[in-house]
Design a protein around this motif. Structure first.
Motif, short mmCIF file in Angstrom:
data_model
loop_
_atom_site.label_atom_id
_atom_site.label_comp_id
_atom_site.label_asym_id
_atom_site.label_seq_id
_atom_site.Cartn_x
_atom_site.Cartn_y
_atom_site.Cartn_z
N VAL A 114 32.71 23.50 -20.35
CA VAL A 114 33.52 22.88 -19.31
C VAL A 114 34.15 23.96 -18.44
CG1 VAL A 114 35.53 21.42 -18.85
CG2 VAL A 114 34.02 20.89 -20.77
N ILE A 115 34.07 23.75 -17.16
CA ILE A 115 34.79 24.58 -16.19
C ILE A 115 35.68 23.62 -15.41
CG2 ILE A 115 34.62 26.06 -14.16
CD1 ILE A 115 31.83 26.90 -15.22
N ILE A 116 36.95 23.93 -15.36
CA ILE A 116 37.88 23.08 -14.63
C ILE A 116 38.06 23.65 -13.22
CG2 ILE A 116 40.26 22.25 -14.52
CD1 ILE A 116 40.18 22.18 -17.57
N VAL A 117 37.84 22.81 -12.22
CA VAL A 117 37.98 23.21 -10.83
C VAL A 117 39.17 22.46 -10.25
CG1 VAL A 117 36.86 23.30 -8.57
CG2 VAL A 117 35.48 23.54 -10.65
N LEU A 118 40.18 23.22 -9.84
CA LEU A 118 41.37 22.64 -9.22
C LEU A 118 41.23 22.79 -7.71
CD1 LEU A 118 44.05 24.18 -11.59
CD2 LEU A 118 43.01 21.91 -11.73
N ASN A 119 41.02 21.68 -7.03
CA ASN A 119 40.83 21.71 -5.59
C ASN A 119 42.17 21.50 -4.87
OD1 ASN A 119 39.29 21.99 -3.24
ND2 ASN A 119 39.03 19.80 -3.05
N GLN A 120 42.17 21.80 -3.62
CA GLN A 120 43.33 21.70 -2.72
C GLN A 120 44.32 22.84 -2.97
OE1 GLN A 120 44.90 17.68 -3.01
NE2 GLN A 120 43.42 16.97 -1.49
N ARG A 121 43.79 24.01 -3.23
CA ARG A 121 44.64 25.19 -3.38
C ARG A 121 45.50 25.41 -2.14
NH1 ARG A 121 42.96 31.26 -5.06
NH2 ARG A 121 45.02 32.16 -4.78
N ASP A 122 44.96 25.02 -0.99
CA ASP A 122 45.68 25.22 0.27
C ASP A 122 47.00 24.45 0.32
OD1 ASP A 122 44.63 22.51 2.01
OD2 ASP A 122 43.30 23.26 0.43
N LEU A 123 47.20 23.49 -0.56
CA LEU A 123 48.45 22.73 -0.57
C LEU A 123 49.48 23.31 -1.54
CD1 LEU A 123 47.05 19.08 -0.55
CD2 LEU A 123 47.77 20.49 1.39
N LEU A 124 49.10 24.36 -2.27
CA LEU A 124 49.99 24.93 -3.28
C LEU A 124 50.84 26.07 -2.73
CD1 LEU A 124 47.55 25.20 -6.32
CD2 LEU A 124 49.24 23.41 -5.89
N ASN A 125 52.00 26.21 -3.29
CA ASN A 125 52.86 27.36 -3.03
C ASN A 125 52.34 28.48 -3.95
OD1 ASN A 125 54.92 29.29 -3.24
ND2 ASN A 125 56.51 27.75 -2.91
N GLU A 126 52.09 29.65 -3.41
CA GLU A 126 51.53 30.76 -4.19
C GLU A 126 52.36 31.06 -5.44
OE1 GLU A 126 48.62 32.54 -3.94
OE2 GLU A 126 48.07 31.08 -2.41
N ALA A 127 53.67 30.90 -5.36
CA ALA A 127 54.55 31.18 -6.49
C ALA A 127 54.34 30.20 -7.64
CB ALA A 127 56.01 31.16 -6.04
N ASP A 128 53.81 29.00 -7.35
CA ASP A 128 53.60 27.98 -8.38
C ASP A 128 52.27 28.12 -9.11
OD1 ASP A 128 56.03 26.86 -7.68
OD2 ASP A 128 55.13 25.41 -6.29
N ILE A 129 51.37 28.92 -8.57
CA ILE A 129 50.01 29.00 -9.13
C ILE A 129 49.98 29.52 -10.56
CG2 ILE A 129 47.78 30.17 -8.88
CD1 ILE A 129 48.03 29.66 -5.85
N PRO A 130 50.68 30.61 -10.92
CA PRO A 130 50.62 31.08 -12.32
C PRO A 130 51.05 30.01 -13.33
CG PRO A 130 51.56 32.79 -10.94
CD PRO A 130 51.46 31.55 -10.09
N ALA A 131 52.11 29.27 -13.03
CA ALA A 131 52.58 28.22 -13.95
C ALA A 131 51.55 27.09 -14.03
CB ALA A 131 53.93 27.68 -13.49
N LEU A 132 50.96 26.72 -12.90
CA LEU A 132 49.93 25.67 -12.88
C LEU A 132 48.74 26.08 -13.74
CD1 LEU A 132 48.59 23.06 -11.75
CD2 LEU A 132 47.75 24.49 -9.87
N LEU A 133 48.25 27.30 -13.55
CA LEU A 133 47.10 27.77 -14.32
C LEU A 133 47.43 27.84 -15.82
CD1 LEU A 133 45.73 30.58 -11.98
CD2 LEU A 133 44.76 28.30 -12.38
N ALA A 134 48.61 28.31 -16.16
CA ALA A 134 49.00 28.38 -17.57
C ALA A 134 49.04 26.98 -18.19
CB ALA A 134 50.36 29.06 -17.70
#
Length: 181
Positions: free
Chosen positions: A54-74
């Motif tokens: 399984v590979i999880i693909v999270l789309n709509q990265r353009d709507l994310l705040n860069e600071a929130d990405i590490p917590a989302l990925l974790a």
């Protein structure tokens, strides 16, 4: 490519589930802004039983705040690890940025790279090689057998504990009968 899950059309879920045993790999695409719902986590548990990569693909990265990405990925990795028993690859993509990168006479390589869609293209190229496809085809039944063995082992362990408990009761009753005689 299947119609997907969580559709308003019941046949989409059914079609996707019927196809799973034939899939070489599963790219589970979800919105980054709504990542890893309870239903998706449950679905990952189903994928574990099929032994799929399984590979999880999270789309709509353009709507994310860069600071929130590490917590989302974790969070997505933790939930995936709990459901699958291993940590799958997690890719962030932006279909919007991918379209914008190709909207012109020449592709904007910078925007294409930023879109994350190059990961999908590279993965497709790798999967089309005969050696990788064969390896995946051979690993699917191995993973299914591993899952079945783990489940069976848990059941046997539970039955063994029950048997041990009843054996202790039997020995206790026999000791009491012996004393009574």
């Amino acid at each position: 490519d299947t119609p997907g899950l969580e559709s308003v059309f019941k046949t989409h879920d059914e079609t996707t589930r019927k196809f799973l045993h034939r899939a070489d790999a599963v790219l589970l695409v979800m919105l980054a802004t709504q990542a890893m719902t309870k239903k998706m986590a449950d679905y990952l548990g189903t994928l574990k039983a099929y032994g799929k990569n399984v590979i999880i693909v999270l789309n709509q990265r353009d709507l994310l705040n860069e600071a929130d990405i590490p917590a989302l990925l974790a969070y997505v990795r933790e939930q995936s690890r709990d459901a699958l028993g291993y940590e799958p690859e997690v890719w962030l993509t932006s279909a919007r940025w991918g379209l914008e990168a190709n909207d012109g006479p020449e592709r904007s390589e910078e925007l294409w790279e930023k879109s994350g869609l190059q990961q999908l293209a590279r993965h497709a190229d790798r999967q089309l090689s005969d050696a990788d496809r064969l390896r995946q085809k051979l690993m699917t039944p191995v993973r299914i057998v591993q899952h079945v063995l783990q489940s069976a082992s848990a059941v046997v362990s539970g039955h063994q504990q029950s048997l041990d408990h009843y054996q202790q009761i039997t020995e206790n009753v026999e000791r009491q009968l012996s004393v009574m005689k």
